[in-house]
Scaffold this motif. Structure first.
Motif, PDB file in Angstrom:
ATOM      1  N   ILE A   8       0.837  -1.198   0.000  1.00  0.00           N
ATOM      2  CA  ILE A   8       0.000   0.000   0.000  1.00  0.00           C
ATOM      3  C   ILE A   8       0.873   1.250   0.000  1.00  0.00           C
ATOM      4  CG2 ILE A   8      -1.686   1.326   1.351  1.00  0.00           C
ATOM      5  CD1 ILE A   8      -2.859  -1.442   2.195  1.00  0.00           C
ATOM      6  N   GLY A   9       1.915   1.258   0.803  1.00  0.00           N
ATOM      7  CA  GLY A   9       2.837   2.393   0.830  1.00  0.00           C
ATOM      8  C   GLY A   9       3.539   2.589  -0.504  1.00  0.00           C
ATOM      9  N   LEU A  10       4.021   1.484  -1.104  1.00  0.00           N
ATOM     10  CA  LEU A  10       4.693   1.579  -2.398  1.00  0.00           C
ATOM     11  C   LEU A  10       3.731   2.022  -3.499  1.00  0.00           C
ATOM     12  CD1 LEU A  10       6.959  -1.612  -2.262  1.00  0.00           C
ATOM     13  CD2 LEU A  10       7.700   0.777  -2.139  1.00  0.00           C
ATOM     14  N   LEU A  11       2.501   1.514  -3.462  1.00  0.00           N
ATOM     15  CA  LEU A  11       1.510   1.936  -4.460  1.00  0.00           C
ATOM     16  C   LEU A  11       1.155   3.406  -4.300  1.00  0.00           C
ATOM     17  CD1 LEU A  11      -0.835  -1.184  -4.614  1.00  0.00           C
ATOM     18  CD2 LEU A  11       0.656  -0.325  -6.440  1.00  0.00           C
ATOM     19  N   THR A  12       1.114   3.875  -3.076  1.00  0.00           N
ATOM     20  CA  THR A  12       0.837   5.293  -2.846  1.00  0.00           C
ATOM     21  C   THR A  12       1.949   6.157  -3.427  1.00  0.00           C
ATOM     22  OG1 THR A  12      -0.444   4.795  -0.855  1.00  0.00           O
ATOM     23  CG2 THR A  12       0.394   7.049  -1.076  1.00  0.00           C
ATOM     24  N   LEU A  13       3.184   5.797  -3.151  1.00  0.00           N
ATOM     25  CA  LEU A  13       4.311   6.555  -3.710  1.00  0.00           C
ATOM     26  C   LEU A  13       4.334   6.475  -5.233  1.00  0.00           C
ATOM     27  CD1 LEU A  13       7.132   5.598  -1.179  1.00  0.00           C
ATOM     28  CD2 LEU A  13       6.008   7.823  -1.427  1.00  0.00           C
ATOM     29  N   SER A  14       4.071   5.297  -5.779  1.00  0.00           N
ATOM     30  CA  SER A  14       4.084   5.158  -7.235  1.00  0.00           C
ATOM     31  C   SER A  14       2.998   6.019  -7.865  1.00  0.00           C
ATOM     32  CB  SER A  14       3.933   3.691  -7.657  1.00  0.00           C
ATOM     33  OG  SER A  14       2.608   3.236  -7.548  1.00  0.00           O
ATOM     34  N   ASN A  15       1.856   6.106  -7.219  1.00  0.00           N
ATOM     35  CA  ASN A  15       0.774   6.927  -7.756  1.00  0.00           C
ATOM     36  C   ASN A  15       1.079   8.411  -7.672  1.00  0.00           C
ATOM     37  OD1 ASN A  15      -1.853   5.685  -8.801  1.00  0.00           O
ATOM     38  ND2 ASN A  15      -1.152   4.274  -7.226  1.00  0.00           N
ATOM     39  N   LEU A  76      -7.282   7.328  -7.284  1.00  0.00           N
ATOM     40  CA  LEU A  76      -8.324   8.350  -7.194  1.00  0.00           C
ATOM     41  C   LEU A  76      -8.084   9.301  -6.028  1.00  0.00           C
ATOM     42  CD1 LEU A  76     -11.408   6.160  -8.063  1.00  0.00           C
ATOM     43  CD2 LEU A  76     -10.358   7.931  -9.487  1.00  0.00           C
ATOM     44  N   THR A  77      -7.638   8.753  -4.912  1.00  0.00           N
ATOM     45  CA  THR A  77      -7.366   9.585  -3.741  1.00  0.00           C
ATOM     46  C   THR A  77      -6.217  10.547  -4.018  1.00  0.00           C
ATOM     47  OG1 THR A  77      -8.143   7.789  -2.316  1.00  0.00           O
ATOM     48  CG2 THR A  77      -6.811   9.514  -1.280  1.00  0.00           C
ATOM     49  N   VAL A  78      -5.143  10.030  -4.586  1.00  0.00           N
ATOM     50  CA  VAL A  78      -3.993  10.873  -4.916  1.00  0.00           C
ATOM     51  C   VAL A  78      -4.401  11.930  -5.938  1.00  0.00           C
ATOM     52  CG1 VAL A  78      -1.732  10.881  -6.087  1.00  0.00           C
ATOM     53  CG2 VAL A  78      -2.221   9.187  -4.307  1.00  0.00           C
ATOM     54  N   PHE A  79      -5.195  11.528  -6.938  1.00  0.00           N
ATOM     55  CA  PHE A  79      -5.594  12.475  -7.970  1.00  0.00           C
ATOM     56  C   PHE A  79      -6.434  13.615  -7.405  1.00  0.00           C
ATOM     57  CE2 PHE A  79      -8.459  14.171 -11.136  1.00  0.00           C
ATOM     58  CZ  PHE A  79      -7.538  14.643 -12.053  1.00  0.00           C
ATOM     59  N   VAL A  80      -7.345  13.312  -6.499  1.00  0.00           N
ATOM     60  CA  VAL A  80      -8.169  14.375  -5.913  1.00  0.00           C
ATOM     61  C   VAL A  80      -7.283  15.373  -5.163  1.00  0.00           C
ATOM     62  CG1 VAL A  80      -9.888  14.880  -4.129  1.00  0.00           C
ATOM     63  CG2 VAL A  80     -10.339  13.126  -5.812  1.00  0.00           C
ATOM     64  N   GLY A  81      -6.332  14.865  -4.392  1.00  0.00           N
ATOM     65  CA  GLY A  81      -5.408  15.761  -3.689  1.00  0.00           C
ATOM     66  C   GLY A  81      -4.569  16.581  -4.652  1.00  0.00           C
ATOM     67  N   PHE A  82      -4.034  15.940  -5.675  1.00  0.00           N
ATOM     68  CA  PHE A  82      -3.215  16.624  -6.672  1.00  0.00           C
ATOM     69  C   PHE A  82      -4.034  17.679  -7.398  1.00  0.00           C
ATOM     70  CE2 PHE A  82      -1.317  17.190 -10.831  1.00  0.00           C
ATOM     71  CZ  PHE A  82       0.040  17.243 -10.560  1.00  0.00           C
ATOM     72  N   SER A  83      -5.232  17.292  -7.792  1.00  0.00           N
ATOM     73  CA  SER A  83      -6.105  18.204  -8.516  1.00  0.00           C
ATOM     74  C   SER A  83      -6.461  19.424  -7.673  1.00  0.00           C
ATOM     75  CB  SER A  83      -7.374  17.467  -8.953  1.00  0.00           C
ATOM     76  OG  SER A  83      -8.229  18.312  -9.663  1.00  0.00           O
ATOM     77  N   ALA A  84      -6.732  19.196  -6.402  1.00  0.00           N
ATOM     78  CA  ALA A  84      -7.114  20.300  -5.516  1.00  0.00           C
ATOM     79  C   ALA A  84      -5.924  21.204  -5.201  1.00  0.00           C
ATOM     80  CB  ALA A  84      -7.720  19.747  -4.226  1.00  0.00           C
ATOM     81  N   PHE A  85      -4.800  20.613  -4.801  1.00  0.00           N
ATOM     82  CA  PHE A  85      -3.680  21.417  -4.307  1.00  0.00           C
ATOM     83  C   PHE A  85      -2.777  21.939  -5.415  1.00  0.00           C
ATOM     84  CE2 PHE A  85      -4.808  18.814  -0.584  1.00  0.00           C
ATOM     85  CZ  PHE A  85      -5.143  19.845   0.271  1.00  0.00           C
ATOM     86  N   TYR A  86      -2.561  21.165  -6.468  1.00  0.00           N
ATOM     87  CA  TYR A  86      -1.654  21.597  -7.528  1.00  0.00           C
ATOM     88  C   TYR A  86      -2.391  22.323  -8.652  1.00  0.00           C
ATOM     89  CZ  TYR A  86       1.966  21.438 -11.116  1.00  0.00           C
ATOM     90  OH  TYR A  86       2.885  21.778 -12.073  1.00  0.00           O
ATOM     91  N   LEU A  87      -3.518  21.762  -9.074  1.00  0.00           N
ATOM     92  CA  LEU A  87      -4.250  22.355 -10.193  1.00  0.00           C
ATOM     93  C   LEU A  87      -5.315  23.355  -9.756  1.00  0.00           C
ATOM     94  CD1 LEU A  87      -4.722  19.170 -12.420  1.00  0.00           C
ATOM     95  CD2 LEU A  87      -3.015  20.995 -12.684  1.00  0.00           C
ATOM     96  N   GLY A  88      -5.614  23.382  -8.450  1.00  0.00           N
ATOM     97  CA  GLY A  88      -6.611  24.314  -7.943  1.00  0.00           C
ATOM     98  C   GLY A  88      -8.040  23.952  -8.317  1.00  0.00           C
TER      99      GLY A  88
END
Length: 112
Positions: A8-15, A76-88
């Protein structure tokens, strides 16, 4: 417990790497596409270096279907965070409802 958490940790980092590879350039539309592709491939290399071991280690405690489900939920979880914090682009109620439905599907995968 480590056998369950390491994949799970490795998949999180890879994502984190893969999401960045696919979407970082959306803020830099003037960057030449060839350069964007080269940078993204470099980021994707790190993603593969984490995802392949995650699946290899994870296969000792999870089925392939469970590993794929874990990966999709993390993506999906990583993308939502990325979308919110990086892409606004903050998540909407429709996003939350969609994720709730996906979580219900994941529950069925791990149920039996």
């Amino acid at each position: 417990m480590q056998a369950y958490l390491l994949p799970i940790g490795l998949l999180t980092l890879s994502n984190l790497f893969m999401t960045t590879a696919w979407y970082w350039h959306l803020k830099y539309k003037a960057t030449p596409l060839v350069m964007v592709i080269a940078i993204s491939w470099g980021l994707a290399l790190f993603e593969y270096c984490l995802a392949v071991p995650a699946n290899r280690f994870g296969s000792s405690v999870y089925s392939a279907t469970q590993l794929k489900t874990i990966q999709e939920v993390i993506t999906l979880t990583v993308f939502v965070g990325f979308s919110a914090f990086y892409l606004g682009q903050a998540p909407t109620w429709n996003t939350a409802i969609g994720f709730a439905l996906i979580a219900a599907g994941a529950w069925f995968i791990f149920r039996g």
